[in-house]
Design a protein around this motif. Structure first.
Motif, short mmCIF file in Angstrom:
data_model
loop_
_atom_site.label_atom_id
_atom_site.label_comp_id
_atom_site.label_asym_id
_atom_site.label_seq_id
_atom_site.Cartn_x
_atom_site.Cartn_y
_atom_site.Cartn_z
N ASP A 1 0.83 -1.20 0.00
CA ASP A 1 0.00 0.00 0.00
C ASP A 1 0.87 1.25 0.00
O ASP A 1 1.15 1.81 -1.04
N ALA B 1 -0.39 7.86 0.16
CA ALA B 1 -1.65 8.06 -0.56
C ALA B 1 -2.01 9.54 -0.59
O ALA B 1 -2.38 10.08 -1.64
N CYS C 1 -8.62 2.68 -6.10
CA CYS C 1 -7.39 2.31 -5.39
C CYS C 1 -7.61 0.84 -5.06
O CYS C 1 -8.58 0.49 -4.38
#
Ligand code: AHR
Length: 354
Positions: free
Chosen positions: A147, A204, A308
């Motif tokens: 991630d 992110a 995502c």
């Protein structure tokens, strides 16, 4: 090498929520979505199964997860837990850091002292990992990031990373808005934008902000009124959106950096007596693409959702398999992702499990 007489406490988060939310109509009631997100957090925190490895040949993997702040995060956890199963020869130690880097650092140290074979981390923010990752390296334990990324001086402190191209996600949002404004014949009007951003300093947040800025800077008529941190949660999304609506009466576009914040923002906008989406007062741009949000895209309440992809477990497992047979691994692997609008979303909704 077999490690004899190892004892591990296996914390398995066994109950995860598959979010299937019903239709909401144009004046959407989002309380059900919010309740489910909260339930998920409680369940993840409380449902632990404790066991010990039954076989010294099992591959022991320590996983440090950021928390359970979003529907996306639960799907990411689920995807990891689905691959590191006993049936596949794994013994997984799972730690939920509940949004605290110090908990992640503690978890990594505990994985090192338990001599796990691999460490998998989804790091909350990018900075502050050099020391603990050096400890993992000194202990000879490969670290795989998933991630989000880390910002470390010595890149050899981790073996590989699997995740999203967050900069590209931000650019996709900007490019979608460009095209939409042309279609609406509004390309020359002043467009007032507010941004609900996620955890500050996370890959992110930084990537999506940079990507969107890259496009917005090329349009003098796009005015970013304010960017506020709403921590990727529905509650914060609602709180911050309410404040923004009180402060500005001319918001044209909301760029919300995840679906959970979007759910909260929609609630605030509806309470303020305004509408969103196709033919609405405010254009809604969201990120993640969880099922409940895609349903709102289908209904025209969210204009666009930039995906995502949380399904990263299989790629992490592939890296471990390659490492075990001494094959080279890619340093960075980007998961496939797309963009959902009312035009294409119905095609994909049926298969969405999270
Ligand atoms: O790092 C991925 C982001 O973190 C997702 O957009 C968000 O929902 C999550 O909590």
């Amino acid at each position: 090498m077999l490690k004899i007489a190892r004892k591990y406490v296996f914390v398995l988060l066994s109950v995860l929520c598959v979010m299937g939310i019903g239709g909401c109509g144009m004046q959407v009631d989002l309380s059900e979505i919010e309740d489910k997100a909260e339930e998920t957090e409680t369940e993840e925190a409380e449902n632990h199964a404790i066991t010990t490895p039954t076989d010294d040949n099992m591959i022991v993997v320590g996983v440090s997860q950021v928390g359970s702040e979003s529907v996306w995060r639960s799907a990411h956890t689920d995807s990891i837990q689905n691959v590191f199963t006993k049936e596949e020869g794994y013994f997984m130690i799972f730690q939920n850091a509940r949004q605290k880097q110090e908990n992640q650092i503690k978890a990594i140290r505990s994985f090192i002292s338990q001599q796990v074979d691999y460490i998998v981390i989804s790091p909350i923010t990018e900075n502050g990992w050099d020391t603990v990752l050096q400890e993992a390296k000194d202990a000879g334990i490969p670290v795989i990031l998933t991630d989000r990324k880390v910002n470390v001086e010595d890149k050899s402190l981790y073996t590989a990373w699997v995740g999203s191209n967050f900069v590209e996600e931000g650019q996709k949002a900007g490019r979608w808005l460009e095209q939409y404004l042309v279609e609406q014949n509004k390309q020359d009007e002043q467009i007032n934008i507010v941004v609900l951003s996620g955890t500050e300093g996370s890959t992110a947040e930084m990537g999506r902000s940079a990507g969107f800025s890259y496009i917005s800077q090329t349009h003098e008529n796009w005015v970013v009124l304010e960017s506020v941190n709403a921590e990727y949660t529905t509650a914060k999304g609602k709180e911050e959106m309410s404040k923004l609506l009180k402060k500005y009466n001319d918001i044209d576009v909301v760029v919300s950096q995840n679906d959970d914040m979007t759910f909260g923002a929609l609630e605030a906008i509806n309470e303020a007596g305004m509408t969103t989406g196709v033919n609405g007062d405010i254009t809604m741009i969201s990120f993640d693409g969880v099922k409940a949000a895609l349903e709102l895209v289908e209904q025209g309440i969210i204009n666009v959702d930039v995906e995502c992809n949380p399904q990263q477990g299989k790629y992490i497992a592939r890296i471990i398999r390659r490492l075990r047979r001494g094959a080279p691994v890619e340093r960075a692997f980007y998961v496939p992702e797309m963009v959902f609008t009312q035009e294409n979303v119905s095609e994909y909704l049926g298969d969405r499990v999270y």
